[in-house]
Each structure stands twice: as structure tokens, then as C-alpha cells.
Design a protein around this motif. Sequence first.
Motif, PDB file in Angstrom:
ATOM      1  N   GLN A  42     -32.981  15.428 -17.496  1.00 33.61           N
ATOM      2  CA  GLN A  42     -32.276  15.464 -16.216  1.00 33.61           C
ATOM      3  C   GLN A  42     -31.702  14.081 -15.901  1.00 33.61           C
ATOM      4  O   GLN A  42     -32.288  13.056 -16.273  1.00 33.61           O
ATOM      5  CB  GLN A  42     -33.184  15.953 -15.109  1.00 33.61           C
ATOM      6  N   VAL A  43     -30.563  14.090 -15.224  1.00 35.25           N
ATOM      7  CA  VAL A  43     -29.848  12.841 -14.964  1.00 35.25           C
ATOM      8  C   VAL A  43     -30.670  11.918 -14.063  1.00 35.25           C
ATOM      9  O   VAL A  43     -30.812  10.727 -14.316  1.00 35.25           O
ATOM     10  CB  VAL A  43     -28.478  13.154 -14.311  1.00 35.25           C
ATOM     11  N   VAL A  44     -31.206  12.478 -12.984  1.00 36.10           N
ATOM     12  CA  VAL A  44     -32.051  11.700 -12.064  1.00 36.10           C
ATOM     13  C   VAL A  44     -33.403  12.406 -11.993  1.00 36.10           C
ATOM     14  O   VAL A  44     -33.441  13.606 -11.713  1.00 36.10           O
ATOM     15  CB  VAL A  44     -31.417  11.623 -10.653  1.00 36.10           C
TER      16      VAL A  44
ATOM     17  N   ARG B   3     -19.003  10.932 -13.975  1.00 34.76           N
ATOM     18  CA  ARG B   3     -17.819  10.199 -14.448  1.00 34.76           C
ATOM     19  C   ARG B   3     -17.797  10.154 -15.973  1.00 34.76           C
ATOM     20  O   ARG B   3     -16.781  10.372 -16.617  1.00 34.76           O
ATOM     21  CB  ARG B   3     -17.850   8.777 -13.879  1.00 34.76           C
ATOM     22  N   HIS B   4     -18.990   9.897 -16.553  1.00 36.34           N
ATOM     23  CA  HIS B   4     -19.134   9.815 -18.014  1.00 36.34           C
ATOM     24  C   HIS B   4     -18.713  11.136 -18.666  1.00 36.34           C
ATOM     25  O   HIS B   4     -17.930  11.159 -19.614  1.00 36.34           O
ATOM     26  CB  HIS B   4     -20.594   9.481 -18.334  1.00 36.34           C
ATOM     27  N   VAL B   5     -19.240  12.231 -18.127  1.00 35.71           N
ATOM     28  CA  VAL B   5     -18.961  13.546 -18.723  1.00 35.71           C
ATOM     29  C   VAL B   5     -17.496  13.905 -18.557  1.00 35.71           C
ATOM     30  O   VAL B   5     -16.847  14.405 -19.481  1.00 35.71           O
ATOM     31  CB  VAL B   5     -19.876  14.613 -18.069  1.00 35.71           C
ATOM     32  N   ARG B   6     -16.924  13.627 -17.364  1.00 32.74           N
ATOM     33  CA  ARG B   6     -15.527  13.971 -17.118  1.00 32.74           C
ATOM     34  C   ARG B   6     -14.597  13.177 -18.031  1.00 32.74           C
ATOM     35  O   ARG B   6     -13.638  13.701 -18.568  1.00 32.74           O
ATOM     36  CB  ARG B   6     -15.188  13.716 -15.660  1.00 32.74           C
TER      37      ARG B   6
ATOM     38  N   LEU C 207     -25.210  14.117 -25.084  1.00 33.55           N
ATOM     39  CA  LEU C 207     -26.301  13.354 -25.713  1.00 33.55           C
ATOM     40  C   LEU C 207     -26.349  11.915 -25.218  1.00 33.55           C
ATOM     41  O   LEU C 207     -27.401  11.269 -25.274  1.00 33.55           O
ATOM     42  CB  LEU C 207     -26.155  13.371 -27.239  1.00 33.55           C
ATOM     43  N   THR C 208     -25.208  11.389 -24.762  1.00 34.65           N
ATOM     44  CA  THR C 208     -25.182   9.989 -24.324  1.00 34.65           C
ATOM     45  C   THR C 208     -25.091   9.884 -22.804  1.00 34.65           C
ATOM     46  O   THR C 208     -24.711   8.844 -22.275  1.00 34.65           O
ATOM     47  CB  THR C 208     -23.970   9.256 -24.948  1.00 34.65           C
ATOM     48  N   ASN C 209     -25.457  10.982 -22.116  1.00 34.82           N
ATOM     49  CA  ASN C 209     -25.424  10.986 -20.655  1.00 34.82           C
ATOM     50  C   ASN C 209     -26.269   9.842 -20.099  1.00 34.82           C
ATOM     51  O   ASN C 209     -27.419   9.691 -20.516  1.00 34.82           O
ATOM     52  CB  ASN C 209     -26.016  12.309 -20.165  1.00 34.82           C
ATOM     53  N   PRO C 210     -25.744   9.032 -19.191  1.00 33.39           N
ATOM     54  CA  PRO C 210     -26.585   7.965 -18.630  1.00 33.39           C
ATOM     55  C   PRO C 210     -27.682   8.558 -17.743  1.00 33.39           C
ATOM     56  O   PRO C 210     -27.412   9.413 -16.919  1.00 33.39           O
ATOM     57  CB  PRO C 210     -25.598   7.141 -17.793  1.00 33.39           C
TER      58      PRO C 210
ATOM     59  N   VAL D 124     -25.866   9.786 -10.125  1.00 29.63           N
ATOM     60  CA  VAL D 124     -25.219  11.082 -10.352  1.00 29.63           C
ATOM     61  C   VAL D 124     -23.731  10.878 -10.601  1.00 29.63           C
ATOM     62  O   VAL D 124     -23.137  11.502 -11.488  1.00 29.63           O
ATOM     63  CB  VAL D 124     -25.453  12.003  -9.125  1.00 29.63           C
ATOM     64  N   ASP D 125     -23.155   9.973  -9.793  1.00 33.00           N
ATOM     65  CA  ASP D 125     -21.730   9.674  -9.925  1.00 33.00           C
ATOM     66  C   ASP D 125     -21.419   9.141 -11.326  1.00 33.00           C
ATOM     67  O   ASP D 125     -20.433   9.555 -11.947  1.00 33.00           O
ATOM     68  CB  ASP D 125     -21.363   8.625  -8.876  1.00 33.00           C
ATOM     69  N   ALA D 126     -22.272   8.243 -11.814  1.00 27.56           N
ATOM     70  CA  ALA D 126     -22.056   7.652 -13.146  1.00 27.56           C
ATOM     71  C   ALA D 126     -22.123   8.735 -14.221  1.00 27.56           C
ATOM     72  O   ALA D 126     -21.303   8.767 -15.149  1.00 27.56           O
ATOM     73  CB  ALA D 126     -23.104   6.583 -13.414  1.00 27.56           C
ATOM     74  N   ALA D 127     -23.089   9.640 -14.067  1.00 21.90           N
ATOM     75  CA  ALA D 127     -23.249  10.713 -15.058  1.00 21.90           C
ATOM     76  C   ALA D 127     -22.033  11.623 -15.056  1.00 21.90           C
ATOM     77  O   ALA D 127     -21.512  11.996 -16.110  1.00 21.90           O
ATOM     78  CB  ALA D 127     -24.509  11.510 -14.755  1.00 21.90           C
TER      79      ALA D 127
END
Lengths: 123, 322
Positions: B215-217, B58-61, B108-111, B53-56
Motif C-alpha cells: 500500500q502507498v501509505v 503523479r508517478h503512476v500517471r 513495481l516502482t511506486n513510491p 498519495v500525490d507523489a504516488a
Amino acid sequence: MRVSVDADDPTPPYEQIRGQVARLIEAGRLAPGDRLPTVRQLAGDLRVAPGTVARAYKELEMAGLVETRRAAGTRVAQRPVLTSSQRARRLAKVMSDAVETARSLGCAEEEIAKAWATALGRR
Amino acid sequence: MLTLSQVIDTRGSEMATGVLGLIGMVAVLVALVVGFAVPRQTVAAPEGAGPAVDAAERHVRRLRLVGLVLGGVVAVWLWGVDALGRGSMLAAVGFGLAFLVVMCVGELTNPVSRSARSDADLRRRRVGDYLPRRLSVLVAVTVVVLAALLIVGLVAGTADDLGRPGRALAWTTPTGGGSAGPWPGSFYAWPMLGALLVELALAGAALRIIAHRAQVVPSQAASEVDSALRSAAARGVVAATGVATAFPLGGLGVVMAITASNAVRGGAPGWLAVVVWVASAAVLLAVVTFSQSAASLLRSAAGRVVRDDTDERAEDLGAGAA
């Protein structure tokens, strides 16, 4: 309401999805008219190919449990009222499937009967 | 010797620029205060899914910050493109478009994390589930008012004294007539209407991507976090649209109010007095929408949606063990 796919389960993913959705519909937890997620949404969330979800939906449609319309997407179908003979046939099918599964697990008849009685007793 | 229209044109432009600058400064100040003073609601990261969740997030921010910077560069570039005000009118739309493109790429590139067992909600996600209600209504009203003012400008506009179509407001009276400018006629309205359509289409596409991305997770525990991330992203899209539409609305409102007011004083028909009031009200609406939207944008880029309760949990467990 959620569905899951277990990569370690020998059952194919489409069958896992189909079975769970079918059970939710038959148990009345998904009502007629309820919209199911799009193929793309469910496939993305479950990390499976869109074709896997599409196949599960296709099988549910063939079983008369859902209907797909271009604009409205996939919805739970209106369930026809079963006659007593239809209900008896469905019950016989469910029972024979369960017994067959139990036998394939190597269970003896006494074991199956005991499990049956326990299941009935819980209700 | 200067004609009446040239005098009005020159004074009107100077006044419009001054008032617009003042309004812009006030709006940015309000946005900064609101953006950083109001505490933000956060959701706890689910146990075990924290890193994903943190990675997702961080990516978006990170991408939102890139969007803000890129949007700023585009806006500054557009500002100097046209000396007659079309560049400054389109600067905020350019900012909004650049920000939205980066947001679409970010979503679109959300981990996404993978596990042996995935589960998913059987509810169909809709764009409306994630829209911030009050801000969306405010931005929708701003878009409608902007389109309405542009259409009024388009219908009433005529060529200016140098023959440029749609840059002046002309009127006739029994004793003669006159003209005043600048006026947002076809010279300004067509580029703005085109840019507005592109902005709305891109915002719609971004909202669809946000609602329908995976969904991210893939677990029930993370569904609340997933919804919070989608809501924050949708707020960013609406806020970018708000900034992109409120800024030109403020500019058009000021220009229309001043030019129409000058025209009324010069003997123009009475209906232009209504335009003065409507355009003035539109400026107030633009200030409110701009400050709210800019505050939301800053918060979406700077603030966190997900909090990590790992330390608190560890402390609780430690206290329990003691």
C-alpha cells in the motif's frame, strides 16, 4: 480488521503481529476458514521483512490458531471445542500472564486487584 | 490477365483497408468524446497523507503517459514492418504490450511512504476486487471472439496463388472451384495467436502486481485512496488489453466478411454465409470495445483519481472560525 506494527514499541514486530492476530481469532472476529493475507502482502503493507510475517504465521500455526496449505494459503484453523478442564487451564494461564506483566510494570497487589475488579466491572 | 482470385484479393484488400480506416476513425472519435466528457469519480486524499498519495499518483500517471507514447511508437513501427498486413494486424498488440510493460514498471516502482507506525488490512487482496466489471466482460468476450475467428481462419485457410500458406480461402464445387483472399489463415493466425497469448499473460501479471503491491501509505485513513489507485491501474490494464484485441478483431472481421462474401458470390459452400454474419457482428463488437477501452486508457492517463481537499478544508475551518 487491521493489524499494526509500531517501530517504537520494544516488542519485536513479529510478536506484535502474532499477538494481534491471535487476539482477533480468540475474540471470534476472525472466523475459522478466513484467509489471512499472503506473507508478501502483509510484509509490504506493514513495511517489515517477509521473514517477520512468516515467523508470526509460523508461531500462530504452532499454537493451532492458523493452518497453512500450499494452494489455499494461510487460513484461520477450526477451533477445537475445549473441555472444562482445558478451559480452566487456559484461563489460569491468561490470568497468570496478566499478573506477571502487571508485576513487571511495578504494580502492587492492591493495584492489580483494583484493576482486576475494574476490568470485571466494565463487563 | 488477372485471375478471379487476384481481382477479389485486390478489391478485398482495398475495401478492407478503407472500411477499417473508417471504423478506426469513428472509434477514436467516440473514445475521445467519452474519455473527456464523462466526469470521473474521485476520492479525497486523507489528511496528513496528501503529499505521499500525490507523489504516488503523479508517478503512476507520468508512467502511463510514457506507456501511451512508447506504445504509439511501437505500433507505428510495427505498422510498416510487413506489407501483407501482418504488421498492421499486430500494431495494436505491440501498443498494448509496451503499455503493459511500462505499467508493470510503474506499479513495481511506486513510491511508498514510511512512518514509525504502520497498519495493514488483514483482508487478502484479490485481482477481482479491482477489475472494472463491464469493461472486463466486454474485453473477455472480444478475446474469445478473436480467438474463435482466428481458429476458423486457421482451419479454412489455404495457400494463395503465390504459394504462401494460409493467405487464401479456397473452395470446390461440382463444376470446379475457386479461391479468394486475403484470408486470415495460418499466415496471419499463428503470429496473432502467439501475440494474443503473450498479451494475456502480461495483462495477468500486471493485474497480480497491482493487487499485491504494498500500500502507498501504511494507514487506515489512506486505504480508500489505495483501493482507488489500484482500481484505476486495473482499469488501465483491461483497457490496454481491449485496445490490443479489439483493433485486430475489427481488421480480421472486415477481411473475413468481405472475402467470405466474395466467396459465397463465387459459388462457395453456404456455411461461409454464416462466417460473413459472424465476422460482421465481430466488427461491431470490436468498435464498441475499442472505443470503450481507448476512452478508459485516455482517462487513466489524463484524469486524477485522488482530489486534494486541503483548500476546501482550510476554507471550511476559516468559515467556522469567522
